[in-house]
Design an enzyme around this catalytic site. Structure first.
Site, PDB file in Angstrom:
ATOM      1  N   LYS A 135     -92.298  32.879 -21.388  1.00 57.41           N
ATOM      2  CA  LYS A 135     -92.857  33.659 -20.279  1.00 57.41           C
ATOM      3  C   LYS A 135     -94.345  33.946 -20.482  1.00 57.41           C
ATOM      4  O   LYS A 135     -95.103  34.028 -19.511  1.00 57.41           O
ATOM      5  CB  LYS A 135     -92.069  34.957 -20.089  1.00 57.41           C
ATOM      6  CG  LYS A 135     -90.621  34.746 -19.637  1.00 57.41           C
ATOM      7  CD  LYS A 135     -90.519  33.938 -18.355  1.00 57.41           C
ATOM      8  CE  LYS A 135     -89.153  34.010 -17.705  1.00 57.41           C
ATOM      9  NZ  LYS A 135     -89.059  33.147 -16.511  1.00 57.41           N
TER      10      LYS A 135
ATOM     11  N   TYR B 251     -87.755  33.480 -25.290  1.00 55.74           N
ATOM     12  CA  TYR B 251     -87.995  33.847 -23.882  1.00 55.74           C
ATOM     13  C   TYR B 251     -89.416  34.403 -23.700  1.00 55.74           C
ATOM     14  O   TYR B 251     -90.127  34.024 -22.760  1.00 55.74           O
ATOM     15  CB  TYR B 251     -86.943  34.884 -23.484  1.00 55.74           C
ATOM     16  CG  TYR B 251     -86.936  35.295 -22.040  1.00 55.74           C
ATOM     17  CD1 TYR B 251     -86.448  34.443 -21.041  1.00 55.74           C
ATOM     18  CD2 TYR B 251     -87.368  36.565 -21.651  1.00 55.74           C
ATOM     19  CE1 TYR B 251     -86.409  34.851 -19.711  1.00 55.74           C
ATOM     20  CE2 TYR B 251     -87.324  36.984 -20.327  1.00 55.74           C
ATOM     21  CZ  TYR B 251     -86.855  36.119 -19.362  1.00 55.74           C
ATOM     22  OH  TYR B 251     -86.805  36.530 -18.045  1.00 55.74           O
TER      23      TYR B 251
HETATM   24  P1  NAI Z   1     -80.064  34.152 -12.715  1.00 56.07           P
HETATM   25  O1  NAI Z   1     -79.440  33.747 -13.993  1.00 56.07           O
HETATM   26  O2  NAI Z   1     -79.321  35.033 -11.786  1.00 56.07           O
HETATM   27  O3  NAI Z   1     -80.521  32.857 -11.899  1.00 56.07           O
HETATM   28  C1  NAI Z   1     -81.205  31.828 -12.526  1.00 56.07           C
HETATM   29  C2  NAI Z   1     -81.356  30.664 -11.579  1.00 56.07           C
HETATM   30  O4  NAI Z   1     -81.998  29.614 -12.297  1.00 56.07           O
HETATM   31  C3  NAI Z   1     -80.028  30.111 -11.081  1.00 56.07           C
HETATM   32  O5  NAI Z   1     -80.178  29.760  -9.715  1.00 56.07           O
HETATM   33  C4  NAI Z   1     -79.816  28.856 -11.914  1.00 56.07           C
HETATM   34  O6  NAI Z   1     -79.095  27.853 -11.225  1.00 56.07           O
HETATM   35  C5  NAI Z   1     -81.244  28.435 -12.153  1.00 56.07           C
HETATM   36  N1  NAI Z   1     -81.385  27.597 -13.330  1.00 56.07           N
HETATM   37  C6  NAI Z   1     -81.183  27.933 -14.632  1.00 56.07           C
HETATM   38  N2  NAI Z   1     -81.403  26.862 -15.414  1.00 56.07           N
HETATM   39  C7  NAI Z   1     -81.757  25.837 -14.588  1.00 56.07           C
HETATM   40  C8  NAI Z   1     -82.083  24.493 -14.781  1.00 56.07           C
HETATM   41  N3  NAI Z   1     -82.114  23.937 -16.007  1.00 56.07           N
HETATM   42  N4  NAI Z   1     -82.357  23.733 -13.702  1.00 56.07           N
HETATM   43  C9  NAI Z   1     -82.336  24.246 -12.463  1.00 56.07           C
HETATM   44  N5  NAI Z   1     -82.022  25.528 -12.204  1.00 56.07           N
HETATM   45  C10 NAI Z   1     -81.738  26.313 -13.264  1.00 56.07           C
HETATM   46  O7  NAI Z   1     -81.453  34.797 -13.143  1.00 56.07           O
HETATM   47  P2  NAI Z   1     -82.451  35.773 -12.379  1.00 56.07           P
HETATM   48  O8  NAI Z   1     -82.308  37.125 -12.967  1.00 56.07           O
HETATM   49  O9  NAI Z   1     -82.338  35.597 -10.932  1.00 56.07           O
HETATM   50  O10 NAI Z   1     -83.853  35.209 -12.902  1.00 56.07           O
HETATM   51  C11 NAI Z   1     -84.730  34.432 -12.107  1.00 56.07           C
HETATM   52  C12 NAI Z   1     -86.051  34.347 -12.830  1.00 56.07           C
HETATM   53  O11 NAI Z   1     -86.586  35.641 -13.006  1.00 56.07           O
HETATM   54  C13 NAI Z   1     -85.945  33.744 -14.220  1.00 56.07           C
HETATM   55  O12 NAI Z   1     -87.075  32.950 -14.490  1.00 56.07           O
HETATM   56  C14 NAI Z   1     -85.966  34.955 -15.109  1.00 56.07           C
HETATM   57  O13 NAI Z   1     -86.416  34.650 -16.403  1.00 56.07           O
HETATM   58  C15 NAI Z   1     -86.905  35.849 -14.361  1.00 56.07           C
HETATM   59  N6  NAI Z   1     -86.786  37.258 -14.689  1.00 56.07           N
HETATM   60  C16 NAI Z   1     -85.629  37.929 -14.465  1.00 56.07           C
HETATM   61  C17 NAI Z   1     -85.541  39.248 -14.790  1.00 56.07           C
HETATM   62  C18 NAI Z   1     -84.304  40.037 -14.563  1.00 56.07           C
HETATM   63  O14 NAI Z   1     -84.273  41.193 -14.990  1.00 56.07           O
HETATM   64  N7  NAI Z   1     -83.293  39.507 -13.905  1.00 56.07           N
HETATM   65  C19 NAI Z   1     -86.670  39.974 -15.384  1.00 56.07           C
HETATM   66  C20 NAI Z   1     -87.840  39.176 -15.563  1.00 56.07           C
HETATM   67  C21 NAI Z   1     -87.889  37.869 -15.214  1.00 56.07           C
END
Ligand code: NAI
Length: 253
Positions: free
Chosen positions: A169, A165
């Protein structure tokens, strides 16, 4: 910024079209609603939960905005390209791209299966390449646009059990800076946001001890990340180019 109307809609992004990857839930969902509230028409993709995606579209449309949702795996370039082509056919332009889709497959490198490495790189990093690659030529012709990549503090500072990851990132940050230099002269701004712990499905099992380590004494909200996205997209953010904005409640100071 224009005044809010009765539905809380501002005119800040009126006439703009945004594509958000991974928009169905979590941070992506908040970004979709924030951009729609600020006046943008929306296209987003998601991996599997059609019900959630459809209800989000209904919510965005209730703000008076157009919304299309695509069940498209961000790792599959041809499908991403088709989604982008259809967006241009339907809306005529793309102004904002948010590379948000991401996954974690945490574990020590010593036991990490290659598959967990590849899935994380393919989704978080190659996914951003796929969507950016599909829009960049028309965006260059348009001579305007903004791309925002959702990185992570793990990509800036590293995190044990997240080599995959963190690499993805950190890669996204290099991608952001290089692309920013490449396309700034076309009026396209590319920036990254590096959140700390944001309360979503991804961080569902966060331990109390980890929350205590955050000076803010709480996790962040998806809406707080979304607010930064809309700032970066708007004219207020027009001097931001190749920048990486951390939002972590003080976790990394
Ligand atoms: P989440 O797991 O709630 O949502 C992830 C989203 O990405 C979902 O809508 C899912 O359908 C989509 N997704 C995953 N794999 C996919 C694929 N192969 N094709 C199309 N869509 C896909 O995650 P969250 O927390 O909302 O994360 C969103 C972004 O923020 C991610 O890039 C994550 O790495 C980043 N992030 C999140 C943090 C956190 O604490 N939640 C912290 C730092 C970064």
């Amino acid at each position: 910024m224009d005044l809010f109307d009765a539905k809380g809609v501002t005119g800040m992004l009126t006439g703009k079209v945004a594509i958000v990857s991974g928009g169905s839930r979590g941070i992506g969902r908040a970004i979709v609603l924030e951009l729609a509230r600020n006046g943008a028409d929306i296209v987003f993709n998601y991996l599997s939960n059609r019900d959630k995606a459809e209800s989000l579209c209904v919510e965005a449309r209730s703000l008076g905005k157009k919304c299309m949702a695509y069940e498209v795996d961000i790792t599959e370039y041809e499908k991403v390209k088709t989604m982008v082509d259809e967006t241009y056919a339907e809306y005529g332009r793309v102004d904002i791209v948010v590379n948000n889709a991401g996954i974690t497959r945490d574990g020590a490198l010593a036991t990490m299966p290659l598959e967990n490495w590849s899935q994380v790189i393919n989704t978080n990093l190659t996914g951003a390449f796929n969507l950016s690659r599909a829009v960049i030529i028309p965006m260059m012709k348009q001579r305007a646009g903004t791309i925002i990549n959702i990185s992570s503090i793990s990509g800036v500072y590293g995190n044990a059990r997240q080599t995959n990851y963190s690499a993805a990132k950190a890669g996204l940050i290099g991608f952001t800076k290089s692309l920013a230099k490449e396309v700034a002269s076309y009026g396209i701004r590319v920036n990254a946001i590096a959140p700390g712990f944001i309360e979503t499905d991804m961080t569902g099992d966060l331990q109390e001890a980890m929350i205590k380590a955050i000076p803010a004494k709480r996790t962040g909200k998806a809406e707080e990340v979304a607010a930064l996205v809309s700032f970066l997209c708007s004219d207020s953010g027009k001097y931001m180019i190749g920048d990486v904005i951390e939002i972590s409640g003080g976790l990394v100071i």
